[in-house]
Design a protein around this motif. Structure first.
Motif: not given
Length: 162
Positions: A63, A66, A91
């Motif tokens: 995450e 990202n 993701i």
């Protein structure tokens, strides 16, 4: 001219992600981010002790990478990250408006194991290589580049395919 996008350079440990990622970012004149430097201390400790990370260990890290991608979407960036499973790549690519591409550095277990045995001062022990090959889900959506060539040839191959 290569369009501005987030390039995730992926592959197992020892495939040359950091070396290729830095060269690629320099050549494209975009920022470079080494995914390893975003691991929380608990993940680094676990790997140093010879234990593979599980999906829960990786979730927050993926995450975060990202977020790095989203923060750099206007300029483009090269982010290196093993990205071994399709769900990890999902993701990583969330909300990147299809402005991202995975580049898979492909090599045999034997070649990569030989490279890892030469490497010094890295927290990923060579013994974990088999666990990475075991969980690798072949990335059909990625550009596939053989690592059985010089770093410069690999980067030129990537740019040509982009």
């Amino acid at each position: 001219m290569v369009k501005k996008q987030i390039l995730f350079v992926m592959g197992v440990s020892g495939s040359g992600k950091s070396t290729i990622g830095k060269l690629l970012a320099d050549k494209l004149q975009i920022p470079f981010f080494d995914g390893d430097s975003f691991h929380p201390e608990a993940n680094v400790k676990k790997m140093k002790e010879g234990h593979p990370l599980n999906d829960d260990d990786r979730q927050g890290w993926l995450e975060k990478l990202n977020e790095v991608g989203k923060d750099n979407i206007s300029t483009g960036a090269v982010i290196v990250c093993s990205s071994l499973k399709k769900k990890y790549r999902t993701i990583l690519g969330q909300n990147l408006e299809n402005k991202h591409q995975f580049v898979y550095l492909e090599g045999s277990f034997e070649l990569i194991n030989a490279r890892l045995s030469q490497r010094k001062n890295h927290y990923m022990p060579a013994g974990l290589l088999q666990s990475q090959f075991d969980i690798l889900e072949f990335p059909d959506e990625a550009l596939i580049v053989s690592i059985d060539q010089t770093p410069e040839e690999i980067v030129n191959d990537i740019i040509e395919k982009l």
